[in-house]
Each structure stands twice: as C-alpha cells, then as structure tokens.
Design a protein around this motif. Structure first.
Motif, PDB file in Angstrom:
ATOM      1  N   LYS A 227      48.183  20.489  98.424  1.00 18.87           N
ATOM      2  CA  LYS A 227      46.775  20.135  98.216  1.00 18.87           C
ATOM      3  C   LYS A 227      46.561  19.542  96.832  1.00 18.87           C
ATOM      4  N   GLN A 228      45.534  18.692  96.742  1.00 17.98           N
ATOM      5  CA  GLN A 228      45.139  18.122  95.465  1.00 17.98           C
ATOM      6  C   GLN A 228      43.641  18.302  95.254  1.00 17.98           C
ATOM      7  N   THR A 229      43.288  18.635  94.027  1.00 17.19           N
ATOM      8  CA  THR A 229      41.886  18.748  93.649  1.00 17.19           C
ATOM      9  C   THR A 229      41.442  17.433  93.032  1.00 17.19           C
ATOM     10  N   LEU A 230      40.331  16.904  93.507  1.00 17.06           N
ATOM     11  CA  LEU A 230      39.793  15.644  92.996  1.00 17.06           C
ATOM     12  C   LEU A 230      38.520  15.901  92.199  1.00 17.06           C
ATOM     13  N   PHE A 231      38.503  15.400  90.969  1.00 17.48           N
ATOM     14  CA  PHE A 231      37.282  15.369  90.160  1.00 17.48           C
ATOM     15  C   PHE A 231      36.905  13.900  90.009  1.00 17.48           C
ATOM     16  N   ILE A 232      35.731  13.542  90.510  1.00 13.83           N
ATOM     17  CA  ILE A 232      35.312  12.144  90.545  1.00 13.83           C
ATOM     18  C   ILE A 232      33.997  11.988  89.788  1.00 13.83           C
ATOM     19  N   VAL A 233      34.036  11.236  88.702  1.00 12.80           N
ATOM     20  CA  VAL A 233      32.824  10.942  87.929  1.00 12.80           C
ATOM     21  C   VAL A 233      32.245   9.642  88.474  1.00 12.80           C
ATOM     22  N   THR A 234      31.005   9.685  88.937  1.00 11.53           N
ATOM     23  CA  THR A 234      30.431   8.542  89.647  1.00 11.53           C
ATOM     24  C   THR A 234      28.913   8.514  89.533  1.00 11.53           C
ATOM     25  N   ASN A 235      28.356   7.338  89.779  1.00  9.78           N
ATOM     26  CA  ASN A 235      26.897   7.199  89.889  1.00  9.78           C
ATOM     27  C   ASN A 235      26.466   7.085  91.342  1.00  9.78           C
ATOM     28  N   LYS A 236      27.427   7.143  92.251  1.00 10.28           N
ATOM     29  CA  LYS A 236      27.148   7.031  93.683  1.00 10.28           C
ATOM     30  C   LYS A 236      27.728   8.245  94.412  1.00 10.28           C
ATOM     31  N   ASP A 290      33.550   1.308  92.891  1.00 14.84           N
ATOM     32  CA  ASP A 290      34.730   0.758  92.217  1.00 14.84           C
ATOM     33  C   ASP A 290      34.806   1.135  90.743  1.00 14.84           C
ATOM     34  N   SER A 291      33.729   1.685  90.187  1.00 11.39           N
ATOM     35  CA  SER A 291      33.736   2.116  88.788  1.00 11.39           C
ATOM     36  C   SER A 291      33.929   3.632  88.656  1.00 11.39           C
ATOM     37  N   ALA A 292      34.184   4.303  89.763  1.00 10.97           N
ATOM     38  CA  ALA A 292      34.367   5.761  89.722  1.00 10.97           C
ATOM     39  C   ALA A 292      35.623   6.130  88.938  1.00 10.97           C
ATOM     40  N   PHE A 293      35.539   7.227  88.210  1.00 10.03           N
ATOM     41  CA  PHE A 293      36.689   7.763  87.470  1.00 10.03           C
ATOM     42  C   PHE A 293      37.230   8.948  88.258  1.00 10.03           C
ATOM     43  N   VAL A 294      38.484   8.868  88.685  1.00  8.72           N
ATOM     44  CA  VAL A 294      39.065   9.882  89.569  1.00  8.72           C
ATOM     45  C   VAL A 294      40.218  10.588  88.870  1.00  8.72           C
ATOM     46  N   ASN A 295      40.157  11.909  88.848  1.00  7.11           N
ATOM     47  CA  ASN A 295      41.241  12.726  88.310  1.00  7.11           C
ATOM     48  C   ASN A 295      41.777  13.605  89.438  1.00  7.11           C
ATOM     49  N   ALA A 296      43.040  13.402  89.818  1.00  6.71           N
ATOM     50  CA  ALA A 296      43.685  14.182  90.884  1.00  6.71           C
ATOM     51  C   ALA A 296      44.618  15.198  90.265  1.00  6.71           C
ATOM     52  N   ILE A 297      44.423  16.468  90.619  1.00  7.01           N
ATOM     53  CA  ILE A 297      45.205  17.569  90.043  1.00  7.01           C
ATOM     54  C   ILE A 297      45.885  18.343  91.171  1.00  7.01           C
ATOM     55  N   ARG A 298      47.140  18.658  90.996  1.00  6.18           N
ATOM     56  CA  ARG A 298      47.848  19.445  91.999  1.00  6.18           C
ATOM     57  C   ARG A 298      47.256  20.852  92.074  1.00  6.18           C
ATOM     58  N   THR A 299      46.974  21.296  93.274  1.00  3.34           N
ATOM     59  CA  THR A 299      46.405  22.625  93.502  1.00  3.34           C
ATOM     60  C   THR A 299      47.521  23.596  93.877  1.00  3.34           C
ATOM     61  N   GLU A 300      47.719  24.602  93.055  1.00  2.00           N
ATOM     62  CA  GLU A 300      48.796  25.565  93.279  1.00  2.00           C
ATOM     63  C   GLU A 300      48.405  26.619  94.307  1.00  2.00           C
TER      64      GLU A 300
END
Length: 312
Positions: A227-236, A290-300
């Motif tokens: 699994k991966q945890t997604l943190f997405i900074v967005t205006n949409k 298309d301007s979203a900032f996405v951080n994908a982190i491995r979920t232990e």
C-alpha cells in the motif's frame, strides 16, 4: 470532509457470457481475455516445472511450500522406503486443502485457473527429464529462486496462483489486510529445516537462499497487497477525490492547509491505495489537477477497512 467508498456492481460486457451462478456469484468467461490468461498461466507453469527439473533437482534443494513438501516426500520415500513416487499425485493431494480455501474464500474463477497452473506444473515436472544447467550450488540457489519468483508473480498477475501456501497467504492478506508474503518465507523455512535434519543442513541453508531470492523477486514484482499513502496538495480537492475513487474505488479525506511561502489556502487530500494501482491513480490526479503536488509514501501497516478488488 470524508468521502465514502461505494462498491460498484460490474455490468455485463459485450463478449462476456455467464458461465455458472453460485448464489450471488456469477462466473463469467471472456474468450479473448481468458484465452490469453490461460496461455500465460501455462507458460508460467512450464517455467516453474523447468526450474524444478534443472536448478532445484541439480542442487538438491527444497523450495518450501507445496512444491518443496512434495519434493521432500519424494526424497523420503526414495531414501528410506526405496520407492520412487511421481510428483503429480503428491502435489495434487497436498494442494487439496489450499484449493478448498481458495474456492470457499478467495474466488471460484481464481481457484479454477490456479488448478490449471497446479495441474500443468505437476504433469510437466513428471514429463521433463532432469538437466543440469550449472553445478555451482550458490548460482543454483540465487538464479533458481529468481526464476521461481518470476514464475509465481507471472501467474499471480493473471489472477491465479501456483498453489500451496500462496492460497493461504492471499487469504490472510485479504482477511487481515497485511502484506503476508513474508509469512510464506517463515513457513517455508520450517519445511526446509525438516529437510536439513533428514538430508543435511548444507542443502537446507542453500534452500533458504533460494527461497529468499524467490520471495524478494515476488515481493518486487507483485504489489497487490502493498500500500501507498498519498498526500495531495491541490485547489481542486473534489475533482481529485473523484479521480481517486474512479480509478481505485478508494475514498479520501480532505484537510485544510496553508502554504508557508505565500500563505494561500490549500486543500490536502489524504488517501491510501494499493501500490499496484498508485501510478494509475497519480496519473488520474494529475489529469484532474495538473498543478497538484503529490507525495507518495510507502505504508508499512494499516488498521481499518481497506478495499481490495475481489478475486473472480
């Protein structure tokens, strides 16, 4: 705001016909898709059988699982009872309980194709003569394990398994929500140690190397239960949540945030998805914003309800 995950019932597609109905479960068959699936499963089974009759047989290894237990029983009968028994009946007998678990708890079509894999591997193992590729036991352990892991992952990618402990591991992964492939390694080590007591610990130790290489290869190629945890900074945020749900059937949590540089208000979308679908999810997110900032982190580790696409 928390968006809910909603299960969507699959619609009947053109070219797909119902084969049989077990209560609420309908097994369907798509000629083109399932023919390709059978061919790849048979190819993976052939690779597995060739690996057994080359690397495994030459090195005198005990791979673990139903395969290793079958080879162990064959070795015991040959050495202590002076009886040579074929691979097929023993392997099929050992897979009887795992097949029941698969049929009852995992998926009927999944189990049906897994039976094809088990049967083809067993028959080809009895038919193919033993051939030595190399006599270097370390090379045999490493490359034999890599080939084994590749064959297993190829079979799993077609929504089937080579049998044995794979059924049990998939069942535990879906029921407990944990990546259970390392449990396969622990279970196989027990079988290997029994072989070590009976036939010598040099072969047993090399068998552990073989199994470790196989497990790591499998872990690298097959990512359904990672699994991966997604943190997405967005205006949409709403569009992003919809994109995540459309691709993966997962929900998301929307949190309020603030940029540290310009102090503008932002939304942070938090979601956990399967690693195998994370690239597709991220692509959908970028399409939504298309301007979203996405951080994908491995979920232990994950506790709570997590949606898995059901096996057929």
């Amino acid at each position: 705001m928390l968006t809910a995950t909603t299960a969507v019932c699959p619609r009947r597609r053109r070219g797909v016909s119902p084969l049989v109905d077990w209560g609420t479960h309908i097994m369907t068959f798509d000629i083109k898709k399932d023919s390709k699936r059978i061919i790849i499963i048979c190819l993976a089974s052939a690779i597995m059988a060739i690996n057994i009759k080359t690397f495994v047989s030459t090195g005198g290894l005990y791979p673990g699982g139903a395969t290793g237990l079958t080879i162990l029983i064959q070795s015991i009968c040959k050495m202590f009872l002076h009886i040579t028994i074929p691979y097929t009946p023993v392997n099929l007998l050992l897979n009887a309980v795992p097949i029941y678990i698969g049929w009852r708890f995992i998926g009927k079509k999944f189990t049906l194709y897994s039976c094809i894999s088990i049967l083809v591997t067993s028959i080809m193992t009895d038919m193919i003569p033993e051939v030595a590729v190399t006599y270097d036991i370390l090379l045999i352990s490493i490359f034999g394990g890599i080939i084994s892991g590749f064959a297993i992952s190829l079979c799993l990618s077609m929504n089937a398994t080579t049998g044995g402990s794979d059924f049990i591991s998939i069942y535990l992964s879906e029921k407990k929500g944990v990546d259970a492939w390392n449990f396969i390694l622990a279970f196989n080590v027990v079988i290997i140690m029994i072989a070590g007591v009976l036939f010598g610990f040099d072969k047993a130790l090399y068998s552990i190397i073989y199994q470790y290489a196989s497990t790591q290869m499998l872990h690298m190629l097959y990512k359904r239960y990672q699994k991966q945890t997604l943190f997405i900074v967005t205006n949409k945020a709403n569009d992003v949540c919809k994109a995540i749900n459309t691709v993966s059937m997962h929900g998301a949590t929307i949190m309020s945030g603030e940029g540290s540089y310009e102090h503008e208000k932002r939304k942070v979308v938090y979601s956990v998805v399967s690693k195998e679908e994370s690239k597709e999810v991220i692509a959908a997110v970028k399409k939504a914003d298309d301007s979203a900032f996405v951080n994908a982190i491995r979920t232990e580790e994950l506790s709570g309800r997590f949606y898995y696409r059901p096996n057929e």
